[in-house]
Motif scaffolding. Structure first.
Motif, PDB file in Angstrom:
ATOM      1  N   ALA A 277       0.880  -1.135   0.200  1.00  0.00           N
ATOM      2  CA  ALA A 277      -0.105  -0.113  -0.001  1.00  0.00           C
ATOM      3  C   ALA A 277       0.805   1.316  -0.067  1.00  0.00           C
ATOM      4  O   ALA A 277       1.719   1.229   0.853  1.00  0.00           O
ATOM      5  N   VAL A 278       0.753   2.118  -0.678  1.00  0.00           N
ATOM      6  CA  VAL A 278       1.519   3.103  -1.229  1.00  0.00           C
ATOM      7  C   VAL A 278       0.693   4.525  -1.694  1.00  0.00           C
ATOM      8  O   VAL A 278      -0.173   4.359  -2.278  1.00  0.00           O
ATOM      9  N   ASP A 282       4.271   9.230  -0.170  1.00  0.00           N
ATOM     10  CA  ASP A 282       5.313   8.413   0.243  1.00  0.00           C
ATOM     11  C   ASP A 282       6.369   8.549  -0.997  1.00  0.00           C
ATOM     12  O   ASP A 282       7.469   8.104  -1.055  1.00  0.00           O
ATOM     13  N   ILE A 283       6.129   9.011  -2.257  1.00  0.00           N
ATOM     14  CA  ILE A 283       6.804   8.921  -3.306  1.00  0.00           C
ATOM     15  C   ILE A 283       7.392  10.242  -3.678  1.00  0.00           C
ATOM     16  O   ILE A 283       8.477  10.443  -4.334  1.00  0.00           O
ATOM     17  N   TYR A 284       6.683  11.382  -3.308  1.00  0.00           N
ATOM     18  CA  TYR A 284       7.011  12.635  -3.911  1.00  0.00           C
ATOM     19  C   TYR A 284       7.029  13.769  -2.615  1.00  0.00           C
ATOM     20  O   TYR A 284       6.601  13.728  -1.537  1.00  0.00           O
ATOM     21  N   GLN A 285       8.237  14.589  -2.746  1.00  0.00           N
ATOM     22  CA  GLN A 285       8.565  15.613  -1.760  1.00  0.00           C
ATOM     23  C   GLN A 285       8.682  16.699  -2.209  1.00  0.00           C
ATOM     24  O   GLN A 285       9.931  16.900  -3.151  1.00  0.00           O
ATOM     25  N   PRO A 286       7.730  17.701  -2.307  1.00  0.00           N
ATOM     26  CA  PRO A 286       8.086  19.047  -3.196  1.00  0.00           C
ATOM     27  C   PRO A 286       9.167  19.722  -2.646  1.00  0.00           C
ATOM     28  O   PRO A 286       9.484  19.639  -0.819  1.00  0.00           O
ATOM     29  N   VAL A 287      10.197  20.620  -2.794  1.00  0.00           N
ATOM     30  CA  VAL A 287      11.259  21.453  -2.430  1.00  0.00           C
ATOM     31  C   VAL A 287      10.863  22.630  -2.769  1.00  0.00           C
ATOM     32  O   VAL A 287      12.033  23.382  -2.165  1.00  0.00           O
TER      33      VAL A 287
END
Length: 287
Positions: A277-278, A282-287
């Motif tokens: 389950a994802v 969990d995949i993306y981190q805006p910077v």
């Protein structure tokens, strides 16, 4: 004097990455006290994902579906931005002297893939599903890269191979490959991913890298001479370079759509490439 930040980045040896080479050659990263070392990955997304995991790469420019799958399966990295917003146009290729005439002839046949988890592997699955086939029936032949696929065709060890259609066009023109069809990724094709540890320790440098590359791709997109550069570097026919250029849109740093990420995740879960389950966060981190 401000300390120099050392960052290791990888990408495929393809026309999409010309802006990175331009920015490095023009000293744009050096001007911000960043020493960005570029490594070419002929083995593609699977090879880069492996090196992000084993800490020999800090940043990678790779196929969306490949890195989403690998992060979901434990790669300690995050997507920070879309790099190329347009879909990738995958050519479906067979040896020129093959009897196969259309993609419909390839159900259950031997597909050359660069490595497990690579774009050539995942898109063979996506394409099979879109054609109503059971993707698990495709026989996969690991070949490492484009040259490996050429050898597999020559030695009659594989029946089909999917790769970006403009990069393989010279092989189609020379009569080595025959393209029997094409398929589009149902999402933006390339993203930029960074190891989580690097995001924690060098966030400011990563932000500077993204600002520089977004500015460089913007200039590349609007410069008519970019087409000539593609012809020269990748030996494409001028009309093919024009067609590729027209079909390609670089991102300029807009936030990644969680809806699109969810589409990628759901597709890969349906294909049993992701078995956990994802969610997009969990995949993306805006910077």
């Amino acid at each position: 004097m401000e300390e120099i930040t050392q960052l290791r980045i990888g990408g495929v040896p393809e026309h999409f990455n010309i802006p990175w080479h331009q920015a490095i050659e023009q000293g744009l990263f050096q001007a911000e006290n960043i020493n960005l070392t570029w490594t070419e990955y002929a083995g593609g997304t699977g090879a880069m994902a492996k090196d992000l995991r084993n800490n020999t790469l800090d940043i990678a420019v790779l196929l969306t579906e490949g890195i989403v799958a690998d992060i979901a399966n434990g790669n300690p990295s995050k997507i920070v931005q879309v790099y190329v917003d347009s879909p990738l146009i995958w050519g479906i290729h067979v040896p020129a002297d093959s009897t196969f005439q259309s993609p419909d002839d390839l159900q259950g046949k031997r597909y050359a893939v660069s490595r497990m988890g690579s774009g050539s592997h995942l898109m063979a699955f996506v394409d099979a599903t879109q054609r109503g086939w059971d993707p698990q029936v495709q026989e996969l032949v690991l070949v490492g890269n484009l040259d490996g696929a050429r050898a597999a065709f020559k030695n009659q060890e594989a029946d089909a191979f999917m790769w970006e259609k403009f990069m393989t066009k010279p092989l189609v023109d020379s009569g080595e490959f025959r393209r029997v069809g094409e398929t589009l990724t149902p999402w933006p094709c390339f993203v930029i991913a960074v190891r989580e540890e690097v995001l924690q320790t060098n966030l400011l440098a990563i932000q500077k890298v993204l600002t520089i590359i977004n500015h460089t791709t913007q200039k590349f997109m609007t410069n008519p001479q970019s087409v000539d550069l593609v012809v020269e570097k990748f030996h494409l026919q001028p009309e093919d370079a024009v067609a590729w250029f027209k079909s390609t849109r670089w991102s300029t740093g807009e936030p990644v759509s969680e809806e699109i990420l969810q589409t990628v995740i759901s597709t890969l879960q349906d294909l049993k490439v992701i078995t956990t389950a994802v969610k997009p966060t969990d995949i993306y981190q805006p910077v």
